[in-house]
Design a protein around this motif. Structure first.
Motif, PDB file in Angstrom:
ATOM      1  N   HIS A 167      20.134  -4.088  -2.086  1.00 10.84           N
ATOM      2  CA  HIS A 167      20.289  -4.001  -0.787  1.00 10.84           C
ATOM      3  C   HIS A 167      20.934  -2.739  -0.177  1.00 10.84           C
ATOM      4  N   HIS A 206      20.308  -5.738   3.885  1.00 16.12           N
ATOM      5  CA  HIS A 206      19.802  -7.119   3.443  1.00 16.12           C
ATOM      6  C   HIS A 206      18.793  -7.907   4.033  1.00 16.12           C
ATOM      7  N   SER A 241      19.848 -13.107   2.754  1.00 21.27           N
ATOM      8  CA  SER A 241      20.636 -12.037   1.826  1.00 21.27           C
ATOM      9  C   SER A 241      20.194 -12.077   0.336  1.00 21.27           C
TER      10      SER A 241
END
Length: 413
Positions: free
Chosen positions: A118, A101, A105
């Motif tokens: 991610h 991440h 995020s």
């Protein structure tokens, strides 16, 4: 590597004491790649709505590790064979599942580096760590990639009822204060079993599963997709887009060295080992520090967008179950262009629309299986009357429109 005592415990507000199971896990936690997660927000910009939501990916990774330890214990008690190597691999895989991440995020996914999820970055980090740890992550990577023969191990890490979701729902509910998201993870884990190498839950767990899926549905609408969080995250991505646009024109946009690097075009093809090292230096602090400086930038758009986040002075957001009228949107475009004296293309930084969609349970995607007392295995949707309702079985879609608050008095939708 550190030669200090590695039999450590963490005091977690959700579960109490979390133990570190072995030296490999301890050394991975100590590595700078993992320590970086202390500086990555778990819920993105949600703290602008829920002031307590300042927990990090570090918290979540340790929580998921703790739940995986409990799951292994329960499955072994029920006669499921899990070797010590498989046990460690499960701990490593769940602990590192979110290590890729970027800042804030999901809020900035595809903004720092376009078209790279991610999970791809997590795998790159895991491969890099595997080199440093001389192949000790081989089995964890195999499980993470879904290549290991025992399917239930991947399901514990990534499915519609995995240790990842169990922790983030309980944790995000706790820190945000959205009580509807709280779940009984202990009960769910106690009901786990494995049949033919597939993860199942005992029939007695049906109400806990329904509560889990309902909690997830409510958390999405009340927290993850809250309209203020939504608009803040979009503004954040547009701020970075504007910064990149200015840099491409040769205009100075001061920021930290890691962020400066990613203001230049980086794609999947150019994302090599050296780029990964630079990505590992990037976190929330780089972004917030940049925004604090950019609010005083000579570029009106970059300055305005940065101030919106720094001062929490965000655009107006309207949610509808139907698409917005094109004539109304065009009227807004003209007003914004005139108000700010900007071009038609630049209006997109201040006026934007889209849709959000959630589905509480998708029986086509790694379905949750129930084992009945007669040993018959069924999809949870078949077994549960609650999950047969439209609220769970059909996706819910909402359309949003965002525009400057100054135009609110002249436009009623």
């Amino acid at each position: 590597m550190s030669h200090t005592n590695k039999l450590k415990i963490f005091n977690d507000p959700i579960y109490g004491f979390i133990t570190i199971p072995n030296e490999l896990v301890f050394d991975l936690i100590q590595h700078p790649y993992f320590q970086r997660l202390r500086r990555i927000s778990q819920m993105g910009m949600s703290y602008l709505v829920y002031p307590g939501a300042h927990h990090t990916r570090f918290h979540h990774a340790l929580g998921a590790l703790h739940l995986m330890q409990k799951a292994v214990e329960v499955l072994r008690f029920k006669g499921v064979s899990i070797s010590s190597d498989e046990e460690t691999a499960l701990y490593v895989a769940i602990m590192l599942h979110d290590i890729g991440h970027g800042p804030f995020s999901h809020a900035m996914e595809h903004s720092i580096v376009e078209h790279i999820h991610h999970e791809e970055l997590s795998l790159l980090f895991m491969n890099e760590l595997n080199i440093l740890f001389e192949g000790k992550l081989d089995l964890a990577i195999q499980i993470f990639k879904g290549e290991y023969k025992r399917k239930f191990m991947l399901q514990l890490i990534s499915s519609q009822l995995d240790m990842d979701r169990m922790d983030y729902l309980k944790r995000d509910s706790f820190y945000s204060g959205v009580a509807e998201g709280n779940i009984n993870s202990d009960r769910l884990i106690q009901m786990l079993h494995v049949v033919d190498e597939q993860l199942v839950l005992e029939e007695k767990a049906i109400y806990s599963i329904e509560k889990f899926l309902m909690a997830r549905r409510l958390m999405y609408w009340q927290a993850y997709l809250h309209k203020t969080s939504l608009v803040a995250e979009i503004i954040l991505t547009k701020t970075l887009k504007r910064a990149k646009e200015l840099v491409s024109k040769g205009i100075l946009v001061p920021c930290s060295e890691p962020l400066q690097f990613f203001l230049n075009p980086i794609n999947r093809e150019s994302f090599d080992r050296s780029v990964l090292q630079k990505f590992a230096l990037l976190d929330d602090y780089d972004i917030m520090s940049a925004l604090k400086g950019w609010q005083f930038h000579s570029d009106f758009i970059l300055s305005s967008l940065s101030k919106m986040i720094i001062n929490r002075d965000l655009p107006k957001v309207k949610l509808h179950t139907e698409k917005f009228d094109k004539m109304d949107i065009q009227k807004l475009r003209n007003e914004i262009s005139s108000l700010y004296q900007i071009s038609n293309s630049e209006v997109d930084y201040f006026l934007f629309k889209g849709k959000i969609k959630t589905l509480a349970y998708n029986k086509e995607k790694e379905p949750i299986k129930i084992i009945r007392k007669d040993k018959k295995i069924e999809d949870v949707e078949v077994y549960s009357e609650q999950l047969n309702s439209k609220a769970f079985s059909k996706p819910m879609t909402k359309y949003y429109l965002c525009y400057p608050k100054v135009l609110e008095l002249n436009n009623q939708f």
